[in-house]
Design a protein around this motif. Sequence first.
Motif, PDB file in Angstrom:
ATOM      1  N   GLY A 300     -23.038 -50.313  44.962  1.00  0.00           N
ATOM      2  CA  GLY A 300     -23.980 -51.040  45.819  1.00  0.00           C
ATOM      3  C   GLY A 300     -23.725 -52.525  45.886  1.00  0.00           C
ATOM      4  N   SER A 304     -25.122 -55.435  48.540  1.00  0.00           N
ATOM      5  CA  SER A 304     -25.888 -56.544  47.959  1.00  0.00           C
ATOM      6  C   SER A 304     -25.245 -57.879  48.286  1.00  0.00           C
ATOM      7  CB  SER A 304     -25.989 -56.369  46.442  1.00  0.00           C
ATOM      8  OG  SER A 304     -26.814 -55.273  46.115  1.00  0.00           O
ATOM      9  N   PRO A 358     -31.591 -54.158  43.954  1.00  0.00           N
ATOM     10  CA  PRO A 358     -31.014 -52.812  43.901  1.00  0.00           C
ATOM     11  C   PRO A 358     -29.994 -52.619  42.786  1.00  0.00           C
ATOM     12  CG  PRO A 358     -31.083 -53.609  46.156  1.00  0.00           C
ATOM     13  CD  PRO A 358     -31.429 -54.773  45.284  1.00  0.00           C
ATOM     14  N   LEU A 359     -29.382 -53.716  42.308  1.00  0.00           N
ATOM     15  CA  LEU A 359     -28.392 -53.603  41.238  1.00  0.00           C
ATOM     16  C   LEU A 359     -29.041 -53.527  39.866  1.00  0.00           C
ATOM     17  CD1 LEU A 359     -25.666 -56.162  42.426  1.00  0.00           C
ATOM     18  CD2 LEU A 359     -25.649 -53.678  42.654  1.00  0.00           C
ATOM     19  N   PRO A 362     -32.576 -50.314  40.226  1.00  0.00           N
ATOM     20  CA  PRO A 362     -32.324 -49.397  41.351  1.00  0.00           C
ATOM     21  C   PRO A 362     -33.425 -48.377  41.577  1.00  0.00           C
ATOM     22  CG  PRO A 362     -30.950 -48.861  39.452  1.00  0.00           C
ATOM     23  CD  PRO A 362     -31.601 -50.164  39.141  1.00  0.00           C
ATOM     24  N   ASP A 363     -34.219 -48.084  40.555  1.00  0.00           N
ATOM     25  CA  ASP A 363     -35.263 -47.067  40.702  1.00  0.00           C
ATOM     26  C   ASP A 363     -36.572 -47.636  41.229  1.00  0.00           C
ATOM     27  OD1 ASP A 363     -33.520 -45.148  39.686  1.00  0.00           O
ATOM     28  OD2 ASP A 363     -34.099 -45.573  37.611  1.00  0.00           O
TER      29      ASP A 363
END
Length: 396
Positions: A300, A304, A358-359, A362-363
């Motif tokens: 990702g 990003s 997101p890095l 991520p959840d």
Amino acid sequence: MTDFVRIPDQKRSLFEAPVFSEGFRVFFPLTALYALFSIVIWGLVLADVLPMPFDADPLLFHQYEMFFGVFAGAMAGFLTTALPSWSNTPKIAGAQLAGLGALWLAGRVAFWLLGVLPAPAVFVVQALFPAAVLFIVLPRLWQTKMRHLLWPVLLLFAAQLMSFWELSVFGVFERGLAVAEGALVLMVLTSLAPITMVIVNDALSTRKDGAVFIPRPPMRRAALFCITAFTLAKVLGASDALQGWLALASACAVLNMLQDWHLPGALRTPFAKALYLTYWFFGIGFAMQAGGLLELLPAGAYVSGQHMLFIGGLSLATFMVLIIAGLRHAGYSLKLPKLPGVGILALIGACLVRSLGPLFVPDLNIMPLAWSLFALAFTLYLIHFLPVFLRENAVE
């Protein structure tokens, strides 16, 4: 005794109103309003609250309208305001300026009617605005020392035409967007050179040794060359390895430009700090893309890195131009107003949340926070500047 006859005041036409006196008064608020509208609609679509108004990839069209709607509108405002003074030519104002604004609005309305109108008709309407901008600005731009801005402006128009062609043939337009991304980065880095000179030298004005900030052209040219090569590699579909190394070279070249900034007192003002941070966002954005392409970072990281470049680089640079040029050309001193100052912090927060969230988490769905911060930045800008653009210039 002499009779005096009172002559009634001449009525001013609509096109003589202050809002049509310079390009920034039309395009800066339109850009901010559309940025706010777009991000709200985009967030609601991705959150499944609203349906996409037409059958298409929402990610591609979100990126498309940010490039050719928001950033192109800001570019038009900057050029139509700065070019008359650069080229010592009459102002772009009145009916001519209103016509440009109407073409930009027509293109945005046509976009949202893509599910109703035929796609060729929509894109013909959209092409009218950049064609008109080119017709007006190119002769003037050729007369100035900033004529090297010709190439990214022409490249952006070519990117829009390429997108039309790709959509009609393949149903997607990723290469056109890649060209647009490269053109906008080149344009921003080129345009920031004179702006940063003003801002940093203002910050250095309290020094007694007469230190002057002059960004060295060879460093900027090296960065522009690397970014052009990276863009070309993406458009031609080169291997991930080659794209990755070119992205890394772009990151190093952009960050190398910051050597000129390292003077005591250069970052004394909020404007200087924000512009300095913009270069860091560009550099880190390219580096994250390189890490993703070379598989040195999680998968990702590439996306990003794109968002760090789009929000922290392009959007923050655009936001700073909207503030700085808005203040200067409206007759105000370079003192950061409170609301736009909070807006800068909100936009920085949106960049960090969207690119790093997101890095690291991520959840956790933190995208609504990023969209909200982005929307907040442009809302605060409009609250402060909309009344400024509708009245005569201040005298400070």
